[in-house]
Enzyme design. Structure first.
Site, PDB file in Angstrom:
ATOM      1  N   SER A 141       8.972   2.684   6.831  1.00 21.75           N
ATOM      2  CA  SER A 141       7.525   2.695   7.034  1.00 21.75           C
ATOM      3  C   SER A 141       6.871   3.452   5.887  1.00 21.75           C
ATOM      4  O   SER A 141       7.553   3.992   5.026  1.00 21.75           O
ATOM      5  CB  SER A 141       7.188   3.381   8.356  1.00 21.75           C
ATOM      6  N   LYS A 142       5.551   3.466   5.925  1.00 21.79           N
ATOM      7  CA  LYS A 142       4.784   4.163   4.880  1.00 21.79           C
ATOM      8  C   LYS A 142       5.235   5.612   4.742  1.00 21.79           C
ATOM      9  O   LYS A 142       5.226   6.178   3.651  1.00 21.79           O
ATOM     10  CB  LYS A 142       3.297   4.134   5.234  1.00 21.79           C
ATOM     11  N   ARG A 143       5.620   6.175   5.859  1.00 23.74           N
ATOM     12  CA  ARG A 143       6.056   7.566   5.877  1.00 23.74           C
ATOM     13  C   ARG A 143       7.215   7.799   4.902  1.00 23.74           C
ATOM     14  O   ARG A 143       7.365   8.877   4.341  1.00 23.74           O
ATOM     15  CB  ARG A 143       6.479   7.896   7.315  1.00 23.74           C
ATOM     16  N   GLY A 149       7.433   6.459   2.126  1.00 26.46           N
ATOM     17  CA  GLY A 149       6.952   6.190   0.772  1.00 26.46           C
ATOM     18  C   GLY A 149       7.461   4.848   0.303  1.00 26.46           C
ATOM     19  O   GLY A 149       8.178   4.154   1.017  1.00 26.46           O
TER      20      GLY A 149
END
Ligand code: GLU
Length: 466
Positions: free
Chosen positions: A242-244, A246
């Site tokens: 996920s975006k978390r 990066g």
């Protein structure tokens, strides 16, 4: 249908090309190239609200950068909406689809009741066998597929094996909305059939769709493609990427300075294996690629492995190609190199590419070649240039100036100077390096002095003599 396989990558242009998508594209591309088949690119822009031209560009650029060339022109799904409608109309005429006049309120009420009764919420087929009467005249309707209600639908999947779905779980899906626009499910199936797609290889998030799509394919009388659903890619911690974590977009990897060849090798290994081989150049991958060796479980991102692979391909890649990569990278940052800078870069490339893991790192290490004049010191170089070191620098540069300005001669002069003054070579070399490059580490010092030339080197060295 052609004998050769026809594969496709069918991204929805609702965001960047993420690495999961890039891996899907890669696997399709590899199989097409392995078999001498066709690899198509279809932009699935049926969702007009969420599709953007920027996302289309990101996909085309990302694919191009990754070196995944598609055959023929990319197709745009929305442009084919009339054809999708035509198929729905045909199914309607053949009694394989029907008009449903249920209003939004009725469907909400239906779901509420199902919820209260603890039943799964799905369309109950209320218009399946009903004829529209006078009351329905001029009223909006959708077109639904008359799906099989009993038995099972089995997806034969080259990755997951046979996956069975109870037909009672699959309701009559909508093919045309009340405004006449085709649904995504209809568009995918019609396009695959029209394009002669033989293999549908995509993310496992589409596995449930496959069962419904199969029913539609059967209703259309089209050929059933071979399916393969690829497991997810997880972050380094094992949680869904996920975006978390990066770096989701392919572009981000380009901007971090990874080579396309690195990405192809890395993404291949993320879900496909050939014994214990980690280094699989693309040509080899094309030769070896098959569906049997696709992993069944989720793959995990490993950035260290990515760095090591990149370092490997730096070493393997010809200097001239690496210079081209660096110039392209700089051009994206709107930077251009002077003629002199480019020449220096070419000469230093064999050393530079040995010591960097990314282009960003390589460029940082090469900055001292790009501009003339005294350097700004980074923290480590600043620490090295103590007053004592500057005193060493003062005498050392006189010794260097007295010799031929070639690598070997400069090194000999520095050694002799160190011996004569009773210090180690490092004590002479480190201040020289700091002043010359502004950094505490660099490609071989004497080579760099020779490369920059006497005049330019002395300007830099003198700037740090008190
Ligand atoms: N357009 C779909 C997506 O981007 C893929 C559809 C397919 O591969 O069948 O997720």
């Amino acid at each position: 249908m052609s004998e050769k396989p026809v594969l496709r990558f069918a991204p929805s242009p609702t965001g960047m090309l993420h690495i999961g998508g890039a891996r899907t594209a890669l696997f399709n591309w590899l199989y097409a190239r392995h078999t001498g088949g066709t690899f198509l690119l279809r932009i699935e822009d049926t969702d007009r609200e969420r599709s953007t031209p920027e996302a289309v560009d990101a996909i085309l650029n990302g694919m191009t950068w990754m070196g995944l060339d598609w055959d023929g022109d990319a197709t745009y799904q929305f442009a084919r909406a009339p054809r999708h409608r035509e198929v729905a109309e045909k199914l309607l005429a053949e009694g394989k689809a029907y008009r449903c006049y249920a209003t939004a309120e009725e469907l909400t009420a239906m779901r509420e009741e199902q919820k209260v009764a603890g039943k799964p919420m799905r369309y109950d087929g209320r218009w399946r066998d009903k004829q529209a009467g006078l009351a329905e005249e001029g009223k909006p309707s959708v077109v639904r597929l008359k799906a099989r209600q009993t038995g099972e639908t089995i997806v034969h999947d080259v990755v997951l094996g046979d996956v069975q779905f109870e037909n009672t779980q699959l309701d009559d899906m909508v093919l045309l909305r009340s405004d006449g626009t085709p649904t995504y499910m209809l568009a995918v199936v019609v396009d695959d059939a029209d394009m002669g797609v033989t293999h549908v290889i995509r993310g496992t998030d589409h596995l449930n769709n496959a069962a419904r799509q199969l029913q539609l394919i059967e209703a259309m009388g089209a050929a059933i493609p071979i399916y393969g659903h690829l497991p997810l890619i997880n972050g380094p911690d094992g949680a869904k990427l996920s975006k978390r974590h990066g770096a989701l977009a392919v572009e981000a990897y380009r901007d971090m300075g990874y080579l396309p060849e690195t990405m192809r090798n890395y993404l291949l290994r993320l879900g496909w294996s050939h014994g214990d081989d980690e280094i699989i150049p693309t040509a080899q991958a094309i030769e070896w690629f098959n569906f049997d060796s696709i992993g069944k479980s989720a793959a995990r991102m490993d950035y260290k492995k990515l760095d090591n692979l990149n370092g490997h391909y730096f070493r393997e890649t010809a200097g001239t190609t690496m210079v081209a990569e660096v110039t392209a990278f700089l051009a994206r940052e709107k930077r251009t190199l002077t003629m002199t800078a480019r020449q220096r870069l070419e000469m230093a490339m064999p050393s530079l590419k040995e010591r960097a893991k990314t282009l960003v790192e390589l460029i940082q290490g090469a900055e001292f070649l790009f501009t003339d004049g005294p350097r700004t010191l980074d923290a480590a170089a600043d620490k090295l240039l103590t007053p004592e070191a500057r005193a060493v620098l003062a005498t050392a540069l006189r010794a260097l100036d007295a010799t031929d300005w070639t690598g070997p001669a400069l090194e000999a002069a520095a050694r002799a100077h160190a011996e004569a003054t009773g210090v180690k070579l490092g004590q002479v070399a480190q201040p020289l390096r700091a002043a010359l490059t502004g950094k505490a580490s660099s490609p071989p010092l004497f080579e760099m002095l020779a490369l920059l030339g006497r005049e330019e080197s002395l300007i830099r060295l003198r700037a740090y003599v008190n």
